[in-house]
Design a protein around this motif. Structure first.
Motif, mmCIF file in Angstrom:
data_model
loop_
_atom_site.group_PDB
_atom_site.id
_atom_site.type_symbol
_atom_site.label_atom_id
_atom_site.label_comp_id
_atom_site.label_asym_id
_atom_site.label_seq_id
_atom_site.Cartn_x
_atom_site.Cartn_y
_atom_site.Cartn_z
ATOM 1 N N ASP A 182 19.225 -10.828 -8.622
ATOM 2 C CA ASP A 182 19.560 -12.245 -8.828
ATOM 3 C C ASP A 182 20.878 -12.447 -9.562
ATOM 4 O O ASP A 182 21.338 -13.590 -9.707
ATOM 5 C CB ASP A 182 18.443 -12.935 -9.618
ATOM 6 C CG ASP A 182 17.123 -12.951 -8.873
ATOM 7 O OD1 ASP A 182 17.147 -13.052 -7.627
ATOM 8 O OD2 ASP A 182 16.065 -12.852 -9.520
ATOM 9 N N GLN A 206 23.120 -15.925 -9.887
ATOM 10 C CA GLN A 206 23.114 -16.554 -11.206
ATOM 11 C C GLN A 206 24.532 -16.832 -11.691
ATOM 12 O O GLN A 206 24.831 -17.902 -12.227
ATOM 13 C CB GLN A 206 22.364 -15.673 -12.210
ATOM 14 C CG GLN A 206 22.012 -16.371 -13.509
ATOM 15 C CD GLN A 206 21.090 -17.561 -13.313
ATOM 16 O OE1 GLN A 206 20.215 -17.554 -12.445
ATOM 17 N NE2 GLN A 206 21.284 -18.599 -14.111
ATOM 18 N N THR A 242 26.069 -20.678 -11.927
ATOM 19 C CA THR A 242 26.619 -21.116 -13.216
ATOM 20 C C THR A 242 28.050 -21.600 -13.042
ATOM 21 O O THR A 242 28.447 -22.641 -13.593
ATOM 22 C CB THR A 242 26.555 -19.972 -14.234
ATOM 23 O OG1 THR A 242 25.179 -19.599 -14.439
ATOM 24 C CG2 THR A 242 27.159 -20.381 -15.573
ATOM 25 N N VAL A 277 21.987 -25.072 -15.654
ATOM 26 C CA VAL A 277 22.445 -23.778 -16.169
ATOM 27 C C VAL A 277 23.067 -23.993 -17.548
ATOM 28 O O VAL A 277 23.355 -25.136 -17.953
ATOM 29 C CB VAL A 277 23.490 -23.110 -15.240
ATOM 30 C CG1 VAL A 277 22.925 -22.864 -13.866
ATOM 31 C CG2 VAL A 277 24.769 -23.940 -15.179
ATOM 32 N N SER A 328 22.624 -13.015 -19.967
ATOM 33 C CA SER A 328 23.242 -12.103 -18.995
ATOM 34 C C SER A 328 22.705 -10.679 -19.096
ATOM 35 O O SER A 328 22.680 -9.951 -18.095
ATOM 36 C CB SER A 328 24.760 -12.109 -19.162
ATOM 37 O OG SER A 328 25.138 -11.803 -20.497
ATOM 38 N N TYR A 330 20.182 -9.261 -16.598
ATOM 39 C CA TYR A 330 20.594 -8.952 -15.237
ATOM 40 C C TYR A 330 21.402 -7.653 -15.126
ATOM 41 O O TYR A 330 21.493 -7.082 -14.045
ATOM 42 C CB TYR A 330 21.449 -10.094 -14.676
ATOM 43 C CG TYR A 330 20.741 -11.423 -14.663
ATOM 44 C CD1 TYR A 330 19.961 -11.816 -13.575
ATOM 45 C CD2 TYR A 330 20.842 -12.301 -15.744
ATOM 46 C CE1 TYR A 330 19.307 -13.031 -13.558
ATOM 47 C CE2 TYR A 330 20.189 -13.526 -15.739
ATOM 48 C CZ TYR A 330 19.425 -13.884 -14.645
ATOM 49 O OH TYR A 330 18.774 -15.095 -14.637
#
Length: 278
Positions: free
Chosen positions: A98, A102, A106, A143, A204, A207
């Motif tokens: 993802d 993402q 954003t 976001v 972050s 991820y």
């Protein structure tokens, strides 16, 4: 959201054991990628199988520098027609497929189409911890953008329009300051918050992460006499271009930062994108 034309380049230099780990994690999390490039700026690797899902494997003839390698990858992705361009260094490990959507969602909501993963190394963390230490969190509803004081360049997102406006990394910087100077140019174009307010996505580290041990002794280009010389020469060139060495660039007051963020959202946010010549 389903975005199209998403490309990624891995840049690597004389770290086959890191590269193998990085490549394996990419294989597990490449779901949303449309084009993948590898740029090797060091000795060719032997005994490492390059999967057939890699679209382009570029071996530079000799060590050029990380800035040159990143430019080669960015140009390859631009020529392949990619709209959303990611550059990743070989000591990074993807944790979720993802991540690409993402970063893009954003950027799309905020209008900030150049984002840097901020939590590689200790610079943007509370000292002696893994706790993020941002300057500000900007809530856009769907976001959040997290603003950090230091620019880290191990995983970076560029919209195609940013590259058309700003260009590529300045190749006079050799393994020092190139990503910092690039971020300053993006900010000077009005496409990013000011220097010392570097944008990343929320959470972050859920991820992506770094390979354990890669910070410090794991680097193949830092903590050497040559690296120190590159830092000094790069700082001098930075000052010649911009009037300051990087560490002496003036900060911007929070109220002014907010005005700039609001303007960026107005002109580029919610699916608007920076076109060439913006």
């Amino acid at each position: 959201m389903n975005y199209k034309n998403i490309g990624l380049c891995i840049v690597t230099y004389n770290r086959p054991h890191y590269f193998e780990q990085c490549l394996k994690a990419l294989g597990d999390n490449r779901r949303d990628l449309n084009y993948i490039v590898i740029v090797n700026d060091g000795t060719p690797y032997t005994g490492i199988n390059i999967p057939d899902w890699v679209n382009d494997h570029i071996q530079l003839g000799s060590n050029k520098s990380v800035g040159v390698a990143k430019n080669v990858g960015m140009r390859a992705l631009m020529q392949a027609g990619m709209e959303h361009i990611f550059i990743m260094e070989d000591d990074m490990i993807l944790k979720s497929p993802d991540i690409f959507n993402q970063y893009i969602s954003t950027a799309t909501s905020s209008g900030i189409f150049h984002l840097n993963y901020a939590l590689h190394g200790p610079a943007n963390k509370v000292p002696n911890t893994d706790t993020p230490n941002p300057r500000q969190i900007v809530d856009y509803g769907d976001v959040k953008v997290v603003l950090y004081p230091h620019c880290v360049g191990a995983f970076t997102y560029f919209h195609r329009g940013v590259i058309l406006n700003v260009g590529y990394h300045d190749e006079r910087f050799k393994n020092a300051w190139e990503h910092v100077e690039y971020a300053l140019r993006v900010a000077n174009k009005g496409l990013h918050p000011p220097f010392w307010w570097f944008a990343d996505i929320e959470n972050s580290s859920e991820y992506i992460t770094e390979i354990p041990g890669s910070i410090g002794g794991g680097s193949s280009i830092t903590h050497t006499a040559e690296w120190t010389s590159n830092m000094q020469r790069g700082a001098a060139w930075f000052k010649e271009k911009h009037g300051y060495i990087p560490t002496q660039i003036p900060d911007t007051a929070p109220d002014t930062v907010q005005e700039i963020i609001t303007r960026i959202e107005k002109y580029y946010g919610t699916t608007k994108e920076p076109a060439a010549g913006s």
